[in-house]
Design an enzyme around this catalytic site. Structure first.
Site, PDB file in Angstrom:
ATOM      1  N   CYS A 100       0.842  -1.203   0.000  1.00 53.19           N
ATOM      2  CA  CYS A 100       0.000   0.000   0.000  1.00 53.19           C
ATOM      3  C   CYS A 100       0.877   1.253   0.000  1.00 53.19           C
ATOM      4  O   CYS A 100       1.871   1.316   0.705  1.00 53.19           O
ATOM      5  CB  CYS A 100      -0.888  -0.026   1.236  1.00 53.19           C
ATOM      6  SG  CYS A 100      -1.756   1.506   1.564  1.00 53.19           S
ATOM      7  N   CYS A 104      -3.928   7.401  -1.460  1.00 55.16           N
ATOM      8  CA  CYS A 104      -5.252   7.425  -2.085  1.00 55.16           C
ATOM      9  C   CYS A 104      -6.345   7.861  -1.124  1.00 55.16           C
ATOM     10  O   CYS A 104      -7.385   8.357  -1.560  1.00 55.16           O
ATOM     11  CB  CYS A 104      -5.607   6.033  -2.611  1.00 55.16           C
ATOM     12  SG  CYS A 104      -4.205   5.025  -3.029  1.00 55.16           S
ATOM     13  N   THR A 191      -4.706   5.082   7.518  1.00 54.22           N
ATOM     14  CA  THR A 191      -3.592   4.718   6.647  1.00 54.22           C
ATOM     15  C   THR A 191      -2.693   5.924   6.361  1.00 54.22           C
ATOM     16  O   THR A 191      -3.188   7.005   6.042  1.00 54.22           O
ATOM     17  CB  THR A 191      -4.152   4.165   5.312  1.00 54.22           C
ATOM     18  OG1 THR A 191      -4.916   3.008   5.607  1.00 54.22           O
ATOM     19  CG2 THR A 191      -3.047   3.804   4.341  1.00 54.22           C
ATOM     20  N   GLU A 258      -0.839   1.973   9.698  1.00 54.57           N
ATOM     21  CA  GLU A 258      -2.038   2.655  10.185  1.00 54.57           C
ATOM     22  C   GLU A 258      -1.831   3.185  11.598  1.00 54.57           C
ATOM     23  O   GLU A 258      -1.014   2.643  12.357  1.00 54.57           O
ATOM     24  CB  GLU A 258      -3.245   1.701  10.157  1.00 54.57           C
ATOM     25  CG  GLU A 258      -3.910   1.579   8.785  1.00 54.57           C
ATOM     26  CD  GLU A 258      -3.117   0.798   7.751  1.00 54.57           C
ATOM     27  OE1 GLU A 258      -2.300  -0.054   8.142  1.00 54.57           O
ATOM     28  OE2 GLU A 258      -3.315   1.034   6.540  1.00 54.57           O
ATOM     29  N   HIS A 293     -13.049   5.044  -2.645  1.00 58.98           N
ATOM     30  CA  HIS A 293     -11.991   4.174  -2.127  1.00 58.98           C
ATOM     31  C   HIS A 293     -12.212   2.716  -2.553  1.00 58.98           C
ATOM     32  O   HIS A 293     -11.249   1.981  -2.778  1.00 58.98           O
ATOM     33  CB  HIS A 293     -11.859   4.306  -0.611  1.00 58.98           C
ATOM     34  CG  HIS A 293     -10.460   3.989  -0.147  1.00 58.98           C
ATOM     35  ND1 HIS A 293      -9.341   4.579  -0.680  1.00 58.98           N
ATOM     36  CD2 HIS A 293      -9.997   3.101   0.765  1.00 58.98           C
ATOM     37  CE1 HIS A 293      -8.261   4.079  -0.110  1.00 58.98           C
ATOM     38  NE2 HIS A 293      -8.626   3.169   0.762  1.00 58.98           N
ATOM     39  N   TYR A 297      -9.719  -0.538  -5.302  1.00 60.89           N
ATOM     40  CA  TYR A 297      -9.084  -1.755  -4.822  1.00 60.89           C
ATOM     41  C   TYR A 297      -8.708  -2.770  -5.895  1.00 60.89           C
ATOM     42  O   TYR A 297      -7.791  -3.556  -5.709  1.00 60.89           O
ATOM     43  CB  TYR A 297      -9.965  -2.386  -3.726  1.00 60.89           C
ATOM     44  CG  TYR A 297      -9.526  -1.927  -2.345  1.00 60.89           C
ATOM     45  CD1 TYR A 297      -9.421  -0.574  -2.060  1.00 60.89           C
ATOM     46  CD2 TYR A 297      -9.200  -2.836  -1.351  1.00 60.89           C
ATOM     47  CE1 TYR A 297      -8.998  -0.138  -0.819  1.00 60.89           C
ATOM     48  CE2 TYR A 297      -8.780  -2.417  -0.101  1.00 60.89           C
ATOM     49  CZ  TYR A 297      -8.676  -1.072   0.157  1.00 60.89           C
ATOM     50  OH  TYR A 297      -8.254  -0.650   1.390  1.00 60.89           O
ATOM     51  N   CYS A 300      -5.049  -1.079  -7.009  1.00 57.13           N
ATOM     52  CA  CYS A 300      -3.842  -1.319  -6.199  1.00 57.13           C
ATOM     53  C   CYS A 300      -3.650  -2.806  -5.921  1.00 57.13           C
ATOM     54  O   CYS A 300      -2.545  -3.327  -6.035  1.00 57.13           O
ATOM     55  CB  CYS A 300      -3.865  -0.489  -4.917  1.00 57.13           C
ATOM     56  SG  CYS A 300      -5.024  -1.039  -3.662  1.00 57.13           S
ATOM     57  N   GLU A 444      -6.035  -6.183   5.463  1.00 57.59           N
ATOM     58  CA  GLU A 444      -6.251  -4.894   4.807  1.00 57.59           C
ATOM     59  C   GLU A 444      -7.222  -5.059   3.623  1.00 57.59           C
ATOM     60  O   GLU A 444      -8.064  -4.216   3.387  1.00 57.59           O
ATOM     61  CB  GLU A 444      -4.893  -4.356   4.350  1.00 57.59           C
ATOM     62  CG  GLU A 444      -4.818  -2.840   4.259  1.00 57.59           C
ATOM     63  CD  GLU A 444      -5.590  -2.285   3.096  1.00 57.59           C
ATOM     64  OE1 GLU A 444      -5.609  -2.932   2.050  1.00 57.59           O
ATOM     65  OE2 GLU A 444      -6.164  -1.194   3.241  1.00 57.59           O
TER      66      GLU A 444
HETATM   67 FE1  SF4 Z   1      -3.480   1.595   0.063  1.00 57.35          FE
HETATM   68 FE2  SF4 Z   1      -4.841   0.617  -2.012  1.00 57.35          FE
HETATM   69 FE3  SF4 Z   1      -6.096   2.075  -0.134  1.00 57.35          FE
HETATM   70 FE4  SF4 Z   1      -4.367   3.201  -1.854  1.00 57.35          FE
HETATM   71  S1  SF4 Z   1      -6.337   2.236  -2.342  1.00 57.35           S
HETATM   72  S2  SF4 Z   1      -4.503   3.580   0.338  1.00 57.35           S
HETATM   73  S3  SF4 Z   1      -2.827   1.597  -2.066  1.00 57.35           S
HETATM   74  S4  SF4 Z   1      -5.106   0.058   0.150  1.00 57.35           S
HETATM   75 FE    FE Z   2      -6.779   0.833   2.306  1.00 57.80          FE
END
Ligand code: SF4
Ligand code: FE
Length: 486
Positions: A100, A104, A191, A258, A293, A297, A300, A444
């Protein structure tokens, strides 16, 4: 200043003086502490990639507010292309970090607050949106990384924010002054919190009139008086501190890092207050943030899956199993699962739409489907990776034994697979797979951007059940039905 480099970002973290605790100790400079360095490196890459010729098209954008070239993580989406590029950017960065990169969350918080502040002003004649635009301009020009702080500790889940015995279970306004507000409470699981420049704080749930004081959205710099950070423990985090290859991904770690953020009577000036008492819009802000968000997913985690597939394939070659048909099949299945979540992220971006504020939003139903698939597919990808890797994943000696003058030769001899591949190569690959699948990283995928039940609720709510019922009833010739149902 325009865009920062990764190095400048790291230097910028030294210029602020946040209160950060980890393992019972106050940490004065996180840029020198091994528990934080991988997370900082991952966030720093979001700066460097935006300036790298091969990635700048994805990782930077033109600001609609200033006309300047900016880091995409500070951009407000203006069209479908922006939504799609965001997903592609996340996959590209995930492929480089295997972890991560945290930036974001604040990005999504800014996009959600941008359109909601506009809607609040339209309804109540407030002036939040202009304020928020000035805030975004500031973030863009300085290329800052705000965290997105949404989840409150929540106390007794059967009670609303204002019904809690301890009023601080949700962040709330404790005093209104002429020049700003004073807030108390906490945000959990945030995060990238300790290596951000500040926090964009949003409500965590829909509210009722009695919860008015909890319907608050604001920004605070990371070192504002009264703000404290308590960094979480992660699986295998002592491996970060011994800096060995046992860490698996020593450059970027395995998760975002986190923290629990405590707000103890923190003053927020009016210029940084973007919602204060408009409880009718708290749920909307949560929903728009969650949509953004959850859209991410498949991007990433798709990028991370690419690294994992590569690690498992390379390991199969090192172990002499790469030609086995069941291994090829399992690798194909891992790719299929990764591409499925990526398809979901791209689809909800293509189905996005313009908000009255002019900014673009991903499709909420499809974004929730994306994230729900991630909670399943990423576990299945990890299961297949474990299957191909073998039991060494759980039993392998450490780097210290590999390099020990007495037992090192035995570790080297018996950790070898194919005779052409050094034992250390095999061990490094296994440790990378370990870091990506054995600890906090999987949790996560389950709970980041909201737990699966939150997605189920949204899917049920937005799944048009009544319309679907009518479609069926029409064909079954039940009651009077229109010729076409739209
Ligand atoms: Fe982390 Fe993925 Fe969330 Fe971005 S979208 S903060 S890389 S878990
Ligand atoms: Fe996340």
């Amino acid at each position: 200043m325009a865009q920062m480099t990764g190095k400048q970002y790291k230097e910028s973290l030294k210029k602020v003086k946040p209160v950060i605790y980890y393992m019972g100790e106050k940490v004065d400079d996180i840029t020198k502490h091994p528990a934080f360095i991988p997370h900082i490196n991952a966030a720093a890459l979001t700066y460097d990639m935006a300036l790298a010729p091969e990635f700048e098209e994805l990782c930077s954008a033109k600001s609609h507010l200033t006309g300047e070239r900016i880091n995409r993580f500070t951009h407000i989406h203006q069209n479908h292309d922006d939504l799609i590029k965001k997903v592609k950017m996340l996959r590209a960065i995930g492929q480089q970090t295997g972890s991560c990169f945290q930036r974001c969350v604040g990005f999504d918080g800014m996009n959600a607050t941008y359109s909601v502040s506009y809607d609040i002003d339209k309804k109540f004649g407030t002036g939040y949106h202009e304020r928020f635009k000035n805030f975004v301009k500031m973030i863009q020009t300085k290329d800052l990384m705000p965290s997105g702080a949404m989840t409150d500790p929540k106390g007794d889940r059967s009670l609303s924010p204002s019904q809690q015995k301890d009023p601080d279970m949700y962040v709330h306004v404790i005093e209104k002054r002429k020049d700003g507000i004073v807030v108390s409470g906490a945000k959990a699981h945030i995060t990238g919190a300790v290596n951000s420049h500040g926090h964009l704080v949003m409500p965590t749930t829909a509210m009722r009139e009695g919860d008015k004081d909890y319907a608050v959205c604001f920004y605070v710099p990371i070192d504002a008086p009264g703000v404290m950070h308590i960094f979480g423990r992660q699986s295998n985090d002592t491996r970060k501190c011994d800096c060995s290859m046992d860490q698996g991904n020593c450059e970027y770690g395995c998760v975002g890092g986190e923290a629990l953020i405590v707000f103890d009577k923190v003053f927020v000036p009016n210029e940084y207050v973007f919602m204060c008492g408009e409880w009718e819009y708290a749920g909307e802000l949560v929903e728009r943030f969650a949509t953004f968000h959850r859209q991410n997913y498949g991007g990433c985690k798709g990028g991370l899956a690419d690294v994992l597939v590569g690690a498992v394939y390379s390991l199969a070659l090192a172990q002499g199993t790469a030609k086995a048909s069941h291994v090829r099949e399992k690798l194909a299945e891992m790719i299929h699962l990764a591409e499925t979540i990526y398809c979901c992220s791209i689809a909800c971006s293509c189905q996005g739409f313009a908000q009255p504020a002019g900014s673009f939003q991903a499709d909420p139903l499809m974004a929730n489907v994306t994230k729900l698939n991630v909670t399943r597919n990423v576990y299945e990808i990890a299961r297949l990776a474990h299957d191909i890797t073998g039991g060494l994943l759980a039993t392998m000696p450490s780097e210290f034994d590999l390099h020990d003058p007495t037992v090192g030769k035995w570790v080297d001899k018996y950790m070898k697979g194919s005779s052409s591949v050094p034992a250390e190569t095999r061990m490094r690959l296994i440790r990378l797979i370990d870091a990506m699948t054995c600890g906090t990283a999987l949790a996560e995928s389950m709970h980041g951007a909201g737990s699966p039940q939150a997605q189920m609720i949204m899917i049920e709510r937005r799944g048009s059940l009544e319309r679907k019922k009518k479609l069926a009833e029409k064909l079954a010739k039940i009651g009077d039905q229109p010729v076409l149902i739209c």
